[in-house]
Design a protein around this motif. Structure first.
Motif, PDB file in Angstrom:
ATOM      1  N   ALA A  22      28.661  61.592  48.011  1.00 43.63           N
ATOM      2  CA  ALA A  22      27.682  62.680  48.117  1.00 43.63           C
ATOM      3  C   ALA A  22      27.695  63.542  46.853  1.00 43.63           C
ATOM      4  CB  ALA A  22      27.968  63.532  49.345  1.00 43.63           C
ATOM      5  N   ASP A  23      28.878  63.747  46.286  1.00 45.81           N
ATOM      6  CA  ASP A  23      28.984  64.513  45.038  1.00 45.81           C
ATOM      7  C   ASP A  23      28.359  63.764  43.876  1.00 45.81           C
ATOM      8  OD1 ASP A  23      30.326  66.342  46.555  1.00 45.81           O
ATOM      9  OD2 ASP A  23      32.291  66.007  45.630  1.00 45.81           O
ATOM     10  N   LEU A  25      25.868  61.645  44.006  1.00 48.19           N
ATOM     11  CA  LEU A  25      24.412  61.686  44.152  1.00 48.19           C
ATOM     12  C   LEU A  25      23.871  63.068  43.765  1.00 48.19           C
ATOM     13  CD1 LEU A  25      22.516  59.426  45.032  1.00 48.19           C
ATOM     14  CD2 LEU A  25      22.493  60.403  47.322  1.00 48.19           C
ATOM     15  N   ALA A  26      24.561  64.115  44.189  1.00 42.89           N
ATOM     16  CA  ALA A  26      24.127  65.470  43.868  1.00 42.89           C
ATOM     17  C   ALA A  26      24.200  65.731  42.365  1.00 42.89           C
ATOM     18  CB  ALA A  26      24.984  66.483  44.618  1.00 42.89           C
ATOM     19  N   ALA A  27      25.243  65.222  41.717  1.00 40.35           N
ATOM     20  CA  ALA A  27      25.391  65.421  40.277  1.00 40.35           C
ATOM     21  C   ALA A  27      24.299  64.688  39.506  1.00 40.35           C
ATOM     22  CB  ALA A  27      26.768  64.948  39.822  1.00 40.35           C
ATOM     23  N   GLN A  29      21.296  63.992  40.661  1.00 38.61           N
ATOM     24  CA  GLN A  29      20.044  64.717  40.894  1.00 38.61           C
ATOM     25  C   GLN A  29      19.974  65.968  40.028  1.00 38.61           C
ATOM     26  OE1 GLN A  29      17.491  63.664  42.974  1.00 38.61           O
ATOM     27  NE2 GLN A  29      16.284  65.370  42.170  1.00 38.61           N
ATOM     28  N   ALA A  30      21.079  66.681  39.920  1.00 39.88           N
ATOM     29  CA  ALA A  30      21.108  67.881  39.080  1.00 39.88           C
ATOM     30  C   ALA A  30      20.874  67.526  37.623  1.00 39.88           C
ATOM     31  CB  ALA A  30      22.445  68.606  39.252  1.00 39.88           C
ATOM     32  N   GLU A  33      17.160  66.647  36.989  1.00 37.53           N
ATOM     33  CA  GLU A  33      16.293  67.821  37.098  1.00 37.53           C
ATOM     34  C   GLU A  33      16.398  68.726  35.873  1.00 37.53           C
ATOM     35  OE1 GLU A  33      16.326  69.986  40.748  1.00 37.53           O
ATOM     36  OE2 GLU A  33      16.350  68.178  41.996  1.00 37.53           O
ATOM     37  N   PRO A  44      13.507  63.024  48.260  1.00 36.21           N
ATOM     38  CA  PRO A  44      14.961  62.928  48.425  1.00 36.21           C
ATOM     39  C   PRO A  44      15.503  61.719  47.667  1.00 36.21           C
ATOM     40  CG  PRO A  44      13.895  63.324  50.534  1.00 36.21           C
ATOM     41  CD  PRO A  44      12.799  63.037  49.555  1.00 36.21           C
ATOM     42  N   ASP A 352      19.623  55.528  43.268  1.00 35.12           N
ATOM     43  CA  ASP A 352      20.972  55.313  42.737  1.00 35.12           C
ATOM     44  C   ASP A 352      21.272  53.822  42.624  1.00 35.12           C
ATOM     45  OD1 ASP A 352      23.411  55.846  41.702  1.00 35.12           O
ATOM     46  OD2 ASP A 352      24.352  56.393  43.601  1.00 35.12           O
TER      47      ASP A 352
END
Length: 369
Positions: A22-23, A25-27, A29-30, A33, A44, A352
């Motif tokens: 989860a980390d 994927l979030a990294a 995405q950040a 962006e 998503p 991903d």
């Protein structure tokens, strides 16, 4: 995901190994962006399986003919065996000992990088969604071809899922995976990659996305955006084996796929057999575009370097109302977008393709301002 090779520090290729998914994927995405700050509507992110996701193995062969090592080279140039790498699913892993036994049985000496002697450099193995296999032996010369051909029936018996076998000749002493010449050893010439109910036919030297699950999602999302626009004409530049073009093909739509690889175009043409409104040509994407008037919508799926300044200038000045840009390098994507200010990102999605690493795919729909 945990990896014994990573923990033992014998392979650090997956730089994010052990980091919660989860980390990761979030990294990602950040990161994307920050590179595309102009405000597309973000869907998503599409998550992958954390392990067993790779449909291809690129194994460096070292050691001896009697005891070959399949894996990578370490910093000192020594072979590291990676047959149990968790990025490969169980059925692909099961093929590695069979292939190692075949190397020993056929007495194919692995290439010695330091001594510049031996024959077998790499084993390239691809698995279809149905579990069928294509195996390519990358060798220095034609010397082992006769032995490989002689013992091939035994390999086919030992690996019932094996469909396509070839030998690739790489005589040069340089750090590349394969050479230009391919010698096909089986009657079947292509591996069928069935994606979203479309049969893509993969020839030995054709490129296909590493992660079949994510590739299928990539094609579905791009198709949805194209259907929303409903253009009468489409180009698929850097089309590879035709994944995007075949997904958006329609008898009422003119679709042209362009790819430099003759092998990939042959694969795409085979997949398109019997379909109306879609055709493929072997050509340079930029050269083709510069010689033609633009269609209503252009799909681009370039290598990591991006489409480049010349093609970006062409698209910026063209009459194309939309561009669907699939990128494996968001930094080159951002650079290309800066050169096309009138084509603004309207929608985007991170997919991903490469868990446990910093890499990912991003799909962007650009609209003419």
């Amino acid at each position: 995901m945990r990896c014994a090779y990573f923990d033992a520090e014998v392979c650090r290729s997956c730089t994010w190994m052990g980091r919660p998914y989860a980390d990761q994927l979030a990294a990602k995405q950040a990161h994307v962006e920050t590179l595309l700050p102009t405000g597309p509507q973000w869907l998503p992110p599409f998550a992958s399986e954390e392990s067993g996701y790779r449909n291809k193995a690129k194994m460096v062969v070292t050691g001896t003919a009697a005891k070959p090592t399949l894996g990578i080279l370490d910093a000192a140039g020594h072979g590291v065996d990676l047959r149990e790498c968790g990025l490969y699913g169980p059925s692909l892993q099961a093929a590695f000992p069979v292939l190692a036994a075949f190397v020993a049985h056929a007495n194919i000496t692995p290439y010695d990088l330091a001594a510049r002697s031996g024959e077998l450099k790499n084993l390239l193995v691809t698995q279809s969604p149905d579990g069928e296999l294509m195996v390519r032996f990358v060798v220095r010369s034609q010397e082992p071809v006769t032995r490989i051909r002689k013992h091939l029936p035994a390999l086919l018996d030992a690996l019932p899922s094996l469909r396509v076998v070839s030998v690739n000749l790489l005589p040069d002493h340089k750090a590349v995976l394969e050479g230009e010449r391919e010698i096909l050893l089986t009657t079947q010439e292509t591996l069928r990659m069935r994606v979203n109910d479309i049969d893509l036919h993969l020839r030995p030297q054709s490129f296909f996305q590493t992660n079949t699950l994510v590739a299928a999602a990539l094609y579905r999302q791009a198709t949805q955006w194209v259907e929303d626009v409903d253009p009468g004409s489409v180009w698929d530049l850097y089309c590879g084996v035709g994944g995007f073009a075949l997904h958006v093909a329609d008898e009422h739509r003119d679709v042209v796929g362009i790819e430099t690889s003759v092998e990939a175009v042959a694969s795409a043409c085979l997949s398109a057999h019997g379909m109306d409104g879609v055709r493929f040509e072997a050509a340079d994407a930029t050269a083709f575009a510069l010689a033609h008037d633009a269609p209503e919508l252009v799909i681009v799926n370039p290598p990591r370097r991006g489409i480049g300044a010349e093609l970006a200038r062409y698209l910026e000045a063209s009459s194309a109302s939309h561009v669907v840009y699939s990128s494996c390098n968001a930094e080159s994507l951002a650079r290309d977008l800066a050169a096309m200010p009138s084509l603004r990102p309207a929608r985007a999605q991170l997919l991903d393709m490469f868990p446990q690493t910093t890499h990912y795919e991003v799909l962007t729909l650009l609209e003419r301002a």
